[in-house]
Design a protein around this motif. Structure first.
Motif, PDB file in Angstrom:
ATOM      1  N   SER A 132     -10.900  -3.675   3.525  1.00 48.40           N
ATOM      2  CA  SER A 132      -9.661  -3.014   2.732  1.00 48.40           C
ATOM      3  C   SER A 132      -8.682  -3.059   4.262  1.00 48.40           C
ATOM      4  O   SER A 132      -9.336  -2.577   6.008  1.00 48.40           O
ATOM      5  N   GLY A 133      -7.516  -3.952   4.572  1.00 44.21           N
ATOM      6  CA  GLY A 133      -6.999  -4.300   5.801  1.00 44.21           C
ATOM      7  C   GLY A 133      -6.014  -2.976   5.518  1.00 44.21           C
ATOM      8  O   GLY A 133      -5.557  -2.082   5.080  1.00 44.21           O
ATOM      9  N   THR A 134      -5.348  -3.889   6.637  1.00 46.81           N
ATOM     10  CA  THR A 134      -4.090  -3.139   7.117  1.00 46.81           C
ATOM     11  C   THR A 134      -2.817  -2.986   6.336  1.00 46.81           C
ATOM     12  O   THR A 134      -2.308  -1.586   6.601  1.00 46.81           O
ATOM     13  N   SER A 135      -2.867  -3.735   5.053  1.00 46.64           N
ATOM     14  CA  SER A 135      -2.028  -3.344   4.111  1.00 46.64           C
ATOM     15  C   SER A 135      -2.269  -2.746   3.105  1.00 46.64           C
ATOM     16  O   SER A 135      -1.577  -1.936   2.287  1.00 46.64           O
ATOM     17  N   LEU A 136      -3.246  -1.442   3.410  1.00 48.31           N
ATOM     18  CA  LEU A 136      -4.008  -0.521   2.691  1.00 48.31           C
ATOM     19  C   LEU A 136      -3.293  -0.568   0.918  1.00 48.31           C
ATOM     20  O   LEU A 136      -2.929   0.141   0.465  1.00 48.31           O
ATOM     21  N   ASP A 137      -3.614  -1.694   0.783  1.00 50.26           N
ATOM     22  CA  ASP A 137      -3.655  -2.227  -0.895  1.00 50.26           C
ATOM     23  C   ASP A 137      -4.929  -1.385  -2.187  1.00 50.26           C
ATOM     24  O   ASP A 137      -4.626  -1.836  -2.535  1.00 50.26           O
ATOM     25  N   GLY A 138      -6.498  -2.117  -0.981  1.00 48.37           N
ATOM     26  CA  GLY A 138      -7.397  -1.782  -1.521  1.00 48.37           C
ATOM     27  C   GLY A 138      -8.430  -2.134  -0.982  1.00 48.37           C
ATOM     28  O   GLY A 138      -7.916  -2.582   0.367  1.00 48.37           O
ATOM     29  N   VAL A 139      -9.814  -2.497  -1.961  1.00 51.84           N
ATOM     30  CA  VAL A 139     -10.837  -3.295  -1.289  1.00 51.84           C
ATOM     31  C   VAL A 139     -10.568  -4.464  -2.355  1.00 51.84           C
ATOM     32  O   VAL A 139     -10.828  -4.510  -3.434  1.00 51.84           O
ATOM     33  N   ASP A 140     -11.114  -5.176  -0.722  1.00 52.44           N
ATOM     34  CA  ASP A 140     -11.751  -6.936  -1.790  1.00 52.44           C
ATOM     35  C   ASP A 140     -13.238  -7.027  -1.729  1.00 52.44           C
ATOM     36  O   ASP A 140     -13.912  -6.856  -0.390  1.00 52.44           O
ATOM     37  N   TYR A 186     -12.178  -7.155  -6.815  1.00 56.81           N
ATOM     38  CA  TYR A 186     -10.921  -5.672  -6.085  1.00 56.81           C
ATOM     39  C   TYR A 186     -10.242  -4.642  -7.157  1.00 56.81           C
ATOM     40  O   TYR A 186     -10.317  -4.598  -8.345  1.00 56.81           O
ATOM     41  N   VAL A 187     -10.370  -3.510  -6.366  1.00 54.76           N
ATOM     42  CA  VAL A 187     -10.706  -2.057  -5.974  1.00 54.76           C
ATOM     43  C   VAL A 187      -9.257  -2.005  -5.743  1.00 54.76           C
ATOM     44  O   VAL A 187      -8.953  -1.358  -4.526  1.00 54.76           O
ATOM     45  N   PRO A 188      -8.088  -1.525  -6.465  1.00 53.42           N
ATOM     46  CA  PRO A 188      -6.516  -1.034  -6.038  1.00 53.42           C
ATOM     47  C   PRO A 188      -6.981   0.575  -5.399  1.00 53.42           C
ATOM     48  O   PRO A 188      -7.847   0.930  -6.448  1.00 53.42           O
ATOM     49  N   PHE A 189      -6.101   0.557  -4.218  1.00 51.50           N
ATOM     50  CA  PHE A 189      -5.869   1.916  -3.864  1.00 51.50           C
ATOM     51  C   PHE A 189      -5.351   2.971  -4.371  1.00 51.50           C
ATOM     52  O   PHE A 189      -4.380   2.943  -5.394  1.00 51.50           O
ATOM     53  N   PRO A 190      -5.457   4.090  -5.330  1.00 47.13           N
ATOM     54  CA  PRO A 190      -4.348   4.702  -6.323  1.00 47.13           C
ATOM     55  C   PRO A 190      -3.431   5.494  -4.684  1.00 47.13           C
ATOM     56  O   PRO A 190      -3.930   5.343  -3.499  1.00 47.13           O
ATOM     57  N   ASP A 191      -2.282   5.667  -5.366  1.00 46.88           N
ATOM     58  CA  ASP A 191      -0.992   6.107  -4.135  1.00 46.88           C
ATOM     59  C   ASP A 191      -1.683   7.151  -3.529  1.00 46.88           C
ATOM     60  O   ASP A 191      -1.397   6.960  -2.249  1.00 46.88           O
ATOM     61  N   HIS A 192      -2.165   8.161  -4.128  1.00 45.63           N
ATOM     62  CA  HIS A 192      -2.814   9.311  -3.588  1.00 45.63           C
ATOM     63  C   HIS A 192      -3.139   8.975  -2.082  1.00 45.63           C
ATOM     64  O   HIS A 192      -3.798   9.686  -1.259  1.00 45.63           O
ATOM     65  N   ASN A 222     -15.000   9.826   2.582  1.00 36.45           N
ATOM     66  CA  ASN A 222     -15.660   9.474   1.443  1.00 36.45           C
ATOM     67  C   ASN A 222     -15.003   9.352   0.313  1.00 36.45           C
ATOM     68  O   ASN A 222     -15.915   8.834  -0.936  1.00 36.45           O
ATOM     69  N   ALA A 223     -13.554   9.211   0.261  1.00 34.92           N
ATOM     70  CA  ALA A 223     -13.001   8.588  -0.836  1.00 34.92           C
ATOM     71  C   ALA A 223     -12.674   6.941  -1.329  1.00 34.92           C
ATOM     72  O   ALA A 223     -12.864   6.616  -1.656  1.00 34.92           O
ATOM     73  N   LEU A 224     -12.502   6.128   0.580  1.00 34.46           N
ATOM     74  CA  LEU A 224     -13.176   5.282   0.453  1.00 34.46           C
ATOM     75  C   LEU A 224     -14.835   4.243  -0.277  1.00 34.46           C
ATOM     76  O   LEU A 224     -14.455   3.888  -0.741  1.00 34.46           O
ATOM     77  N   ALA A 225     -15.646   5.192   0.534  1.00 36.55           N
ATOM     78  CA  ALA A 225     -16.829   4.943   0.485  1.00 36.55           C
ATOM     79  C   ALA A 225     -16.962   5.205  -1.628  1.00 36.55           C
ATOM     80  O   ALA A 225     -17.729   4.418  -1.756  1.00 36.55           O
ATOM     81  N   VAL A 226     -16.247   5.107  -2.145  1.00 34.30           N
ATOM     82  CA  VAL A 226     -16.795   5.884  -3.542  1.00 34.30           C
ATOM     83  C   VAL A 226     -16.052   4.573  -4.495  1.00 34.30           C
ATOM     84  O   VAL A 226     -16.533   3.933  -4.788  1.00 34.30           O
ATOM     85  N   HIS A 227     -14.275   3.746  -3.473  1.00 36.05           N
ATOM     86  CA  HIS A 227     -14.009   2.647  -4.140  1.00 36.05           C
ATOM     87  C   HIS A 227     -15.193   1.836  -3.448  1.00 36.05           C
ATOM     88  O   HIS A 227     -15.318   0.693  -3.871  1.00 36.05           O
ATOM     89  N   TYR A 228     -16.066   1.805  -2.408  1.00 35.87           N
ATOM     90  CA  TYR A 228     -16.456   0.593  -2.167  1.00 35.87           C
ATOM     91  C   TYR A 228     -17.483   0.398  -3.083  1.00 35.87           C
ATOM     92  O   TYR A 228     -17.826  -0.251  -2.955  1.00 35.87           O
ATOM     93  N   ALA A 229     -18.051   1.926  -3.064  1.00 32.22           N
ATOM     94  CA  ALA A 229     -18.906   1.894  -4.043  1.00 32.22           C
ATOM     95  C   ALA A 229     -18.413   1.217  -5.824  1.00 32.22           C
ATOM     96  O   ALA A 229     -19.546   0.669  -6.940  1.00 32.22           O
ATOM     97  N   ASP A 230     -17.574   1.695  -6.134  1.00 34.23           N
ATOM     98  CA  ASP A 230     -17.245   1.001  -7.116  1.00 34.23           C
ATOM     99  C   ASP A 230     -16.668  -0.561  -6.904  1.00 34.23           C
ATOM    100  O   ASP A 230     -17.767  -1.581  -8.072  1.00 34.23           O
ATOM    101  N   CYS A 231     -16.306  -1.131  -6.137  1.00 32.59           N
ATOM    102  CA  CYS A 231     -16.490  -2.397  -5.895  1.00 32.59           C
ATOM    103  C   CYS A 231     -17.151  -3.305  -6.114  1.00 32.59           C
ATOM    104  O   CYS A 231     -17.686  -4.606  -6.363  1.00 32.59           O
ATOM    105  N   VAL A 232     -18.560  -2.389  -5.902  1.00 28.92           N
ATOM    106  CA  VAL A 232     -19.993  -2.957  -4.883  1.00 28.92           C
ATOM    107  C   VAL A 232     -19.862  -2.983  -6.818  1.00 28.92           C
ATOM    108  O   VAL A 232     -21.053  -4.253  -7.328  1.00 28.92           O
ATOM    109  N   ALA A 233     -20.031  -2.305  -7.439  1.00 31.72           N
ATOM    110  CA  ALA A 233     -20.489  -1.777  -9.013  1.00 31.72           C
ATOM    111  C   ALA A 233     -19.841  -3.357  -9.598  1.00 31.72           C
ATOM    112  O   ALA A 233     -20.476  -3.777 -10.295  1.00 31.72           O
ATOM    113  N   GLN A 234     -19.069  -3.410  -9.396  1.00 27.53           N
ATOM    114  CA  GLN A 234     -18.392  -4.640  -9.744  1.00 27.53           C
ATOM    115  C   GLN A 234     -18.667  -5.730  -9.398  1.00 27.53           C
ATOM    116  O   GLN A 234     -19.014  -6.765 -10.650  1.00 27.53           O
TER     117      GLN A 234
END
Length: 374
Positions: free
Chosen positions: A13-21, A41-47, A71-83
């Motif tokens: 997840s880079g400096t563009s802050l758009d989501g996780v590749d 790819y898992v996009p970040f929610p706006d919040h 913590n929220a990042l880890a959940v998104h990372y785990a979602d990407c791993v699951a995909q």
């Protein structure tokens, strides 16, 4: 997890802050990628994007806010791993390790630190897979910039015996890798300056969109010579490598200060055109100044999708080099950085160095990363 597994996941997840590749790669017997089994790819929610953006600068209650964002990042990372596991038909037990970059919120190597917020312990808990993280801090501890780390990977994957190449990653910040023909001797690289970060921030501010699709809004404007001169006057562009940067310098406050110094009103579309030219021009300057003999330039990262930016880059290079996507080398532009962190995890797992001192300025080769066992 079998010790003989050669399957590694890379998350970026880079400096563009758009989501996780994320990518799942097979490394076979060595460090060469034999195949990419899945990409997600898992996009970040706006919040979450807003929370991470706010952490780029000092503010109240930072420790708690960063911990919650991690913590929220880890959940998104785990979602990407699951995909990735679902796409490939693999299970957690099949994967040797996950390499995760984390989200950069401060990069101050001149002060001896870089901060990638992350909760790799939670990621290991959520996925049941070994996690390697914190790849940059050891290089900084050894006197280096901690960035860019991708040139070693670019050399391994994109280097060619007969052709000198430049690989340019245009994420939020742009960086390049200079890959001389042959066995990799003389490989160098550095951050060139802003990539998409300022363009993305400006279009979000004025149009509520996360990025300028195809560069269409920028292309509708006209480069403002006075503003561009103010932007290009930043001391960073005159520094000799090794050098790296981030949102600590190139942010909307920096842009607003340049606009004030310009001394006249500049139409928003003209600002966007000028920001696009700043990215293209500083990349071209770096290529011409440090890789004058390179005839092939390969682009990866989100900037590869900005048609206006690519056109301005070709114009700035003025026929000195052919500009193409890394897709021509077999890796889609949006997969390169995630693959790099799978590669760095592989290097860490084998206790092999992941940095290039000629790139980062570190005192020597270092094994990068820290382990969070499943």
């Amino acid at each position: 997890m079998p010790d003989t597994s050669t399957l590694y996941i890379g998350l970026m997840s880079g400096t563009s802050l758009d989501g996780v590749d994320g990518v799942l790669a097979d490394f076979g017997a060595g460090d060469a990628i034999t195949s990419t089994l899945a990409a997600a790819y898992v996009p970040f929610p706006d919040h979450l994007r807003a929370d991470l953006m706010a952490l780029q600068a000092a503010g109240p209650n930072e420790i708690e806010r960063e911990a919650l964002a991690a913590n929220a990042l880890a959940v998104h990372y785990a979602d990407c791993v699951a995909q990735l596991l679902h796409q490939s038909g693999k299970s957690a037990a099949d994967i040797r390790m996950v390499g995760v970059h984390g989200q950069t919120i401060r990069h101050r190597p001149e002060l001896g630190f870089t901060r990638q917020t992350n909760n790799p312990a939670l990621l290991a808990e959520l996925t049941g897979i070994n996690v390697a993280a914190d790849f940059r801090s050891r290089d900084v501890a050894a006197g280096g910039q901690g960035a860019p780390l991708v040139p070693a990977f670019h050399r391994a994957v994109f280097g060619d015996d007969s052709e000198s190449r430049v690989v340019v990653n245009i994420g939020g910040i742009a960086n390049l890798s200079i890959l001389p023909a042959g066995a990799g001797q003389g490989t160098t690289g550095f951050d060139t300056g802003p990539g998409n970060a300022l363009m993305d921030g400006w279009v979000l501010l004025h149009q509520g969109r996360p990025y300028d699709a195809n560069g269409d809004w920028g292309a509708s404007g006209t480069v403002h010579a006075g503003l561009l001169a103010q932007l290009r006057d930043a001391a960073f562009f005159r520094l000799a490598p090794p050098k790296s940067s981030g949102r600590d310098l190139f942010n909307l406050d920096w842009l607003q200060a340049a606009l004030q110094r310009t001394g006249e009103a500049v139409a928003p579309a003209d600002v966007q055109a000028s920001l696009t030219m700043l990215t293209a021009g500083t990349i071209a300057d770096a290529i011409i100044g440090h890789a004058p003999d390179a005839r092939k330039v390969y682009i990866c990262g989100g900037g590869a999708e900005n048609e206006f930016l690519m056109r301005l880059l070709r114009q700035a290079l003025d026929g000195r080099a052919e500009v193409q996507s890394t897709a021509l080398l077999g890796v889609a532009p949006n997969r390169v950085e995630a693959l790099a962190f799978a590669w760095l995890a592989r290097r860490f797992d084998r206790r092999l160095p992941g940095n290039l001192p000629a790139v980062t300025g570190a005192r020597g080769l270092r094994v990068l990363g820290a382990l969070y066992p499943a």
